[in-house]
Design a protein around this motif. Structure first.
Motif, short mmCIF file in Angstrom:
data_model
loop_
_atom_site.label_atom_id
_atom_site.label_comp_id
_atom_site.label_asym_id
_atom_site.label_seq_id
_atom_site.Cartn_x
_atom_site.Cartn_y
_atom_site.Cartn_z
N THR A 50 36.39 42.78 40.33
CA THR A 50 36.79 44.24 39.96
C THR A 50 36.04 44.47 38.57
OG1 THR A 50 38.81 43.48 39.19
CG2 THR A 50 38.59 44.59 41.43
N THR A 95 42.14 44.91 34.77
CA THR A 95 40.52 44.95 34.94
C THR A 95 40.15 45.44 33.69
OG1 THR A 95 40.66 45.01 37.38
CG2 THR A 95 38.71 45.69 36.17
N SER A 126 43.42 36.20 44.28
CA SER A 126 43.38 37.35 43.45
C SER A 126 42.62 37.11 42.09
CB SER A 126 44.89 37.69 43.06
OG SER A 126 45.42 36.52 42.73
N ALA A 129 39.15 38.11 43.31
CA ALA A 129 39.11 39.80 43.16
C ALA A 129 38.84 40.19 41.93
CB ALA A 129 40.30 40.25 43.80
N LEU A 130 39.79 39.70 40.87
CA LEU A 130 39.63 40.04 39.36
C LEU A 130 38.22 40.16 38.75
CD1 LEU A 130 41.04 41.18 36.81
CD2 LEU A 130 41.67 38.83 36.18
N SER A 139 43.19 44.10 46.09
CA SER A 139 43.57 43.08 45.23
C SER A 139 44.70 42.96 44.97
CB SER A 139 42.46 43.40 43.82
OG SER A 139 41.26 43.41 44.30
N TYR A 162 38.87 48.62 46.59
CA TYR A 162 38.94 47.18 46.42
C TYR A 162 40.17 46.63 45.43
CZ TYR A 162 36.08 42.67 45.75
OH TYR A 162 35.92 41.43 45.96
N SER A 163 40.58 47.59 44.34
CA SER A 163 41.69 47.44 43.77
C SER A 163 43.00 47.55 44.47
CB SER A 163 41.50 48.33 42.53
OG SER A 163 42.83 48.45 41.81
N PHE A 174 46.46 46.16 38.89
CA PHE A 174 45.39 45.48 38.92
C PHE A 174 44.38 46.13 38.08
CE2 PHE A 174 42.03 42.83 40.53
CZ PHE A 174 42.94 41.76 41.23
N THR A 206 46.92 40.95 47.38
CA THR A 206 46.82 39.55 47.14
C THR A 206 47.88 39.07 46.12
OG1 THR A 206 45.12 39.48 45.23
CG2 THR A 206 44.38 39.39 47.82
N GLY A 216 34.50 37.01 45.80
CA GLY A 216 35.36 37.79 45.76
C GLY A 216 35.98 37.92 47.12
N LEU A 217 36.81 39.02 47.35
CA LEU A 217 37.29 39.24 48.62
C LEU A 217 36.17 39.21 49.91
CD1 LEU A 217 39.44 42.53 47.76
CD2 LEU A 217 40.36 40.02 48.22
#
Ligand code: TRP
Length: 459
Positions: A329, A162, A322, A325-326, A111, A107-108, A158, A114, A23-24
Motif C-alpha cells: 500500500t 500507510t 498484513s 500488504a502494508l 488489508s 486493497y486497503s 490501514f 488481515t 503483497g496480497l
C-alpha cells in the motif's frame, strides 16, 4: 526553487521495491489461482511470463524513473519531448495515478481484514478454537463484511498507517519500514515452509506444483496478468521508486533481485498453503473451499487449528500477510504523492494528507459494498460484469488499466526512446550488457503482443 528530492540509501530500492511487489497478490491470489488452474504447467507458464514479460517491463520502468529522477507523469512527458514526440504520452503516467487510486481504495479494505484476522486468531489461540468456531467461520466472515463500522475503521486504520510511513519520506519512512518488515516476512515464511516440509502432505504439494499437465488458454492469460500485478507493474510504481535510485546503482541487478524475491515468496506461499490444504482430508476441506477470495478467511483458520502448532502458525500467518500488504500500500500511495510533490510543488506532508484522505473516501463504497450497505452491494457499476463497487474497481484496474499501462510503457521504452541512450542508462553502474538486444526485442514485440492478446480476449 524545487525542493530536494529524496534518494534511497544502500540497497534501499531493493527492499522498497520487493516490498511493493510482495503483497496480497503473492500470498492470497497466487496460491488461489494456482489451485484453480491445477498447478503444474500453470506455474511454469507464470514463471515464463515473469521472465519474458515481467522482467523486461520492470527494467523499462526503473530505467524511465532513474533516467529522469521524476515521478511518472513528468518523467514520460520530459522524455517524450526530448525525442520530439507528443506530450500526450504523459497519459501513460496519468493512467498510472488513476490505477493507483483505484487499487489502493480496495486493497486497503482487504488489508484491514488481515489485521482483524490477526487479532481474531490471537484470541482463538489464547482462549481455544472450538468446533463451533470452526463450523461458523463462513458466517463469521459474512457478518464481519456486513459490519460497516468495522469495515470503515479497518480501512481507515490501514490508510492512516500507510500515510504515516509515506509521510516519513523515502529514507526515513519507506526504506526504514521495508528494511524492517521484508526480512521479517522472509524469515517467518521460511520457518513456515520448514514446518510444512515435515508434514506428510509435503510430497503431494511438490507434485501438485511441479507436475507437467495441460494448461488452458484462460490459464495462460491469467498467468500473464498475474505476472504484472504481482510485480507491481503497469502503473508507474516501479518508475516512481526507480526515480529515487541513485545514479551509480545497477538497474539490471536491482530489477533482477526484486523479481527473484517476489517469485520466491509467491512459491513459498504456495508451499505453505497447499501443505495446509492437502493435510486436511479432501472430504473435510468443505464446500467453502471454493475458488473465491474468501478462502483466506473462511477455510484457512479451520485448517490452521487442525494442525500441530496451529495456535502459533495462525496469528503468525495473518500478521505476515498484513506486513506484506502494508509494504504494497505504501508504494500505491507514493505514486500519487510523488506526482503532487514533483509536478505541483506540494510538501510531502500536504500531498500525503490530501491524497490519502481522498483514497480513504473513494474506498468507502468498496468497504461498504460487501454487505454493509444493501444498495452499494447489489448495484451494478459495470453492467453484467461485477456487482458492487469493490468488484468493479478490482476488475477495471487489474484487468484493463494495468495491462494498458504496461503495454504503454513497453512501447514507449521499446519504440520511442533512443535505444543507445537506454543502453547507457542500463549499463551505468553495471558494465556492458550482452543481452541488451534481447531485452529490446522482448519489449518491442513480445510484451505488446502478449498483453494485446489479453486485452483482446477480454473483449
Ligand atoms: N504487487 C502487489 C501484490 O502482489 C500489489 C501492488 C502494489 C501493485 N503496488 C502495485 C500492483 C502497483 C500493481 C501496481 O499484492
Amino acid at each position: 526553487m524545487k525542493q530536494k528530492r529524496g534518494l534511497f540509501g544502500r540497497a534501499g530500492f531493493v527492499f522498497a521495491a520487493a516490498g511493493s511487489a510482495v503483497g496480497l497478490g503473492n500470498i492470497w491470489k497466487f496460491p488461489y489461482i494456482t489451485f484453480a488452474n491445477n498447478g503444474g504447467s500453470f506455474v511454469l507458464v507464470y514463471l515464463l511470463a515473469v521472465l519474458c514479460i515481467g522482467l523486461p517491463v520492470m527494467l523499462a520502468e526503473i530505467l524511465v524513473g532513474r533516467r529522469t529522477h521524476q515521478s511518472p507523469v513528468g518523467a514520460i512527458i520530459s522524455l517524450a519531448q526530448a525525442e520530439n514526440r507528443h506530450p500526450a504520452w504523459g497519459m501513460v503516467g496519468w493512467l498510472g495515478i488513476a490505477s493507483g487510486f483505484m487499487i489502493l481504495s480496495f486493497y486497503s479494505v482487504v488489508s484491514g481484514w488481515t489485521v482483524y484476522y490477526f487479532a481474531k486468531c490471537l484470541k482463538w489461540s489464547l482462549s481455544g478454537f472450538t468446533s463451533q468456531d470452526a463450523s461458523n467461520l463462513g458466517d463469521t466472515f459474512t457478518f464481519f463484511l456486513a459490519d460497516g463500522k468495522w469495515q470503515l475503521l479497518l480501512h481507515g486504520g490501514f490508510m492512516l498507517t500507510t500515510m504515516g510511513v509515506v509521510m516519513g519520506g523515502i529514507q526515513k519512512g519507506i526504506e526504514r519500514i521495508t528494511k524492517l518488515l521484508m526480512p521479517t516476512l522472509f524469515i517467518m515464511l521460511l520457518m513456515m515452509v520448514g514446518v510444512a516440509s515435515t508434514w506428510p502432505s509435503f510430497p503431494e504439494t511438490l507434485n501438485f506444483l511441479f507436475h507437467i499437465g495441460p494448461v488452458t488458454g484462460h490459464g495462460i492469460l491469467e498467468a500473464v496478468g498475474h505476472a504484472f500485478f504481482t510485480l507491481s507493474l503497469g502503473m508507474g510504481a516501479m518508475m516512481t521508486y526507480g526515480s529515487y535510485l541513485p545514479n551509480n546503482d545497477s538497474i539490471p541487478k536491482a530489477g533482477f533481485v526484486v523479481v527473484l524475491l517476489d517469485t520466491m515468496i509467491g512459491m513459498m506461499a504456495c508451499l505453505v498453503m497447499f501443505s495446509i490444504i492437502f493435510s486436511v482430508p479432501e472430504a473435510e476441506r468443505g464446500g467453502s473451499f471454493s475458488q473465491s477470495m474468501t478462502i483466506l478467511f473462511t477455510t484457512l483458520p479451520r485448517m490452521f487449528y487442525s494442525l500441530p502448532m496451529g495456535a502459533i502458525l495462525a496469528p503468525t500467518f495473518y500478521i505476515l500477510v498484513s506486513f506484506a500488504a502494508l509494504t504494497s500500500t505504501i508504494s500505491l500511495l507514493e505514486v500519487s504523492v510523488a506526482y503532487f510533490i514533483d509536478q505541483r510543488d506540494w510538501s510531502r506532508t500536504k500531498a500525503t494528507l490530501v491524497v490519502g484522505t481522498a483514497i480513504y473516501i473513494v474506498g468507502i463504497p468498496c468497504a461498504l459494498s460487501l454487505g454493509a450497505h444493501p444498495g452499494l452491494s447489489s448495484m451494478e457499476f459495470l453492467p453484467g460484469i461485477e456487482s458492487g463497487a469493490f468488484g468493479a474497481f478490482d476488475y477495471l484496474a487489474s484487468n484493463w488499466m494495468l495491462p494498458i499501462g504496461g503495454v504503454g510503457t513497453a512501447i514507449f521504452v521499446g519504440w520511442i526512446l533512443n535505444s543507445q541512450t537506454s543502453r547507457e542508462v542500463l549499463e551505468r553502474g553495471h558494465g556492458p550488457i550482452p543481452w541488451f538486444n534481447l531485452w529490446l526485442f522482448l519489449l518491442k514485440y513480445v510484451c505488446p503482443i502478449a498483453i494485446g492478446g489479453i486485452l483482446l480476449s477480454l473483449i
